[in-house]
Design a protein around this motif. Structure first.
Motif, mmCIF file in Angstrom:
data_model
loop_
_atom_site.group_PDB
_atom_site.id
_atom_site.type_symbol
_atom_site.label_atom_id
_atom_site.label_comp_id
_atom_site.label_asym_id
_atom_site.label_seq_id
_atom_site.Cartn_x
_atom_site.Cartn_y
_atom_site.Cartn_z
ATOM 1 N N SER A 112 -48.430 -14.515 48.182
ATOM 2 C CA SER A 112 -48.566 -15.839 47.665
ATOM 3 C C SER A 112 -47.139 -16.565 48.112
ATOM 4 O O SER A 112 -46.641 -17.688 47.409
ATOM 5 C CB SER A 112 -49.064 -16.169 46.299
ATOM 6 O OG SER A 112 -50.164 -15.752 46.115
ATOM 7 N N GLN A 148 -41.036 -21.148 41.398
ATOM 8 C CA GLN A 148 -42.353 -20.705 41.661
ATOM 9 C C GLN A 148 -43.128 -19.735 40.222
ATOM 10 O O GLN A 148 -42.254 -19.260 39.942
ATOM 11 C CB GLN A 148 -42.357 -19.638 42.644
ATOM 12 C CG GLN A 148 -41.887 -20.354 44.110
ATOM 13 C CD GLN A 148 -42.045 -19.211 45.270
ATOM 14 O OE1 GLN A 148 -40.982 -18.383 45.434
ATOM 15 N NE2 GLN A 148 -42.941 -19.190 46.107
ATOM 16 N N LYS A 160 -54.056 -27.622 34.003
ATOM 17 C CA LYS A 160 -55.084 -26.721 34.724
ATOM 18 C C LYS A 160 -54.422 -25.267 35.067
ATOM 19 O O LYS A 160 -52.886 -25.469 34.862
ATOM 20 C CB LYS A 160 -55.565 -27.231 35.940
ATOM 21 C CG LYS A 160 -54.393 -27.691 37.082
ATOM 22 C CD LYS A 160 -55.266 -28.165 38.408
ATOM 23 C CE LYS A 160 -54.012 -28.177 39.354
ATOM 24 N NZ LYS A 160 -54.701 -28.567 40.646
ATOM 25 N N GLU A 161 -54.946 -24.415 35.194
ATOM 26 C CA GLU A 161 -54.319 -22.999 35.404
ATOM 27 C C GLU A 161 -53.263 -23.308 36.733
ATOM 28 O O GLU A 161 -53.569 -23.543 37.570
ATOM 29 C CB GLU A 161 -55.376 -22.067 35.735
ATOM 30 C CG GLU A 161 -54.485 -20.491 35.750
ATOM 31 C CD GLU A 161 -55.432 -19.435 35.726
ATOM 32 O OE1 GLU A 161 -55.166 -18.552 36.651
ATOM 33 O OE2 GLU A 161 -56.350 -19.404 34.884
ATOM 34 N N THR A 170 -50.993 -22.349 39.819
ATOM 35 C CA THR A 170 -51.156 -21.290 41.022
ATOM 36 C C THR A 170 -50.220 -20.517 41.076
ATOM 37 O O THR A 170 -48.853 -21.187 41.451
ATOM 38 C CB THR A 170 -51.532 -22.475 42.351
ATOM 39 O OG1 THR A 170 -52.653 -23.108 41.962
ATOM 40 C CG2 THR A 170 -51.730 -21.477 43.545
ATOM 41 N N GLN A 178 -46.814 -21.327 43.738
ATOM 42 C CA GLN A 178 -46.405 -22.979 43.701
ATOM 43 C C GLN A 178 -45.337 -23.012 42.523
ATOM 44 O O GLN A 178 -45.171 -22.388 41.759
ATOM 45 C CB GLN A 178 -47.735 -23.612 43.157
ATOM 46 C CG GLN A 178 -47.701 -25.202 42.878
ATOM 47 C CD GLN A 178 -47.382 -25.914 44.274
ATOM 48 O OE1 GLN A 178 -47.904 -25.394 45.469
ATOM 49 N NE2 GLN A 178 -46.254 -26.550 44.434
ATOM 50 N N GLU A 190 -46.324 -30.377 40.058
ATOM 51 C CA GLU A 190 -45.950 -29.425 41.099
ATOM 52 C C GLU A 190 -44.716 -29.928 41.759
ATOM 53 O O GLU A 190 -44.639 -31.409 42.031
ATOM 54 C CB GLU A 190 -47.306 -29.099 41.914
ATOM 55 C CG GLU A 190 -48.269 -28.615 41.173
ATOM 56 C CD GLU A 190 -49.534 -28.403 41.959
ATOM 57 O OE1 GLU A 190 -49.391 -28.551 43.484
ATOM 58 O OE2 GLU A 190 -50.403 -28.022 41.758
#
Length: 134
Positions: free
Chosen positions: A41, A68, A95-96, A98, A101, A117
């Motif tokens: 990722s 991150q 929201k969960e 990533t 990210q 983000e």
């Protein structure tokens, strides 16, 4: 970010990132066992012990983290920071998050807010400003 050999306790989790993979390992019955193998990722190579994470909400002074997300479990999100790994309560995210990210997370009087983000460049700038203000 590499950590020296350390004593591990039953149930500890570490994330190992290398060769394009991210391994989620748990210490059980005296040995590390791989629970999942996932893509890296975009995370930097290294071995990250989640037990070493700093709980961001414990500090009453205002602070902002940008970096991150390394790992997400049932109750926490672990974020890479210039000072190591920071643990955030998962409930502060709308929201969960990533994995891989970058997010900007701010705290005031121990209460966290996810500002959103951000790019890796913006996350690095936030961490740089944070390091200079300490």
């Amino acid at each position: 970010m590499q950590f020296k050999n350390r004593a591990s306790a039953e149930g500890d989790t570490k994330v190992s990132v290398h060769n394009g993979s991210r391994l989620i390992d748990r210490y059980m019955e005296g040995q590390w066992m791989t629970m999942k193998t996932l893509p890296d990722s975009g995370l930097p190579s290294g071995v990250y012990h989640l037990a070493d994470a700093t709980k961001a909400a414990k500090n009453v002074h205002p602070q902002t983290f940008g970096g991150q997300v390394l790992h997400v479990d049932q109750s926490s999100a672990y974020q890479l920071s210039s000072k190591g790994i920071v643990q955030h309560n998962l409930a502060i995210f709308q929201k969960e998050p990533t994995v891989g990210q970058c997010y900007e997370v701010s705290y005031s009087r121990g209460v966290g807010t996810v500002k959103g983000e951000v790019s890796q460049t913006e996350g690095a700038k936030l961490e740089s400003r944070r390091a200079h203000s300490l």
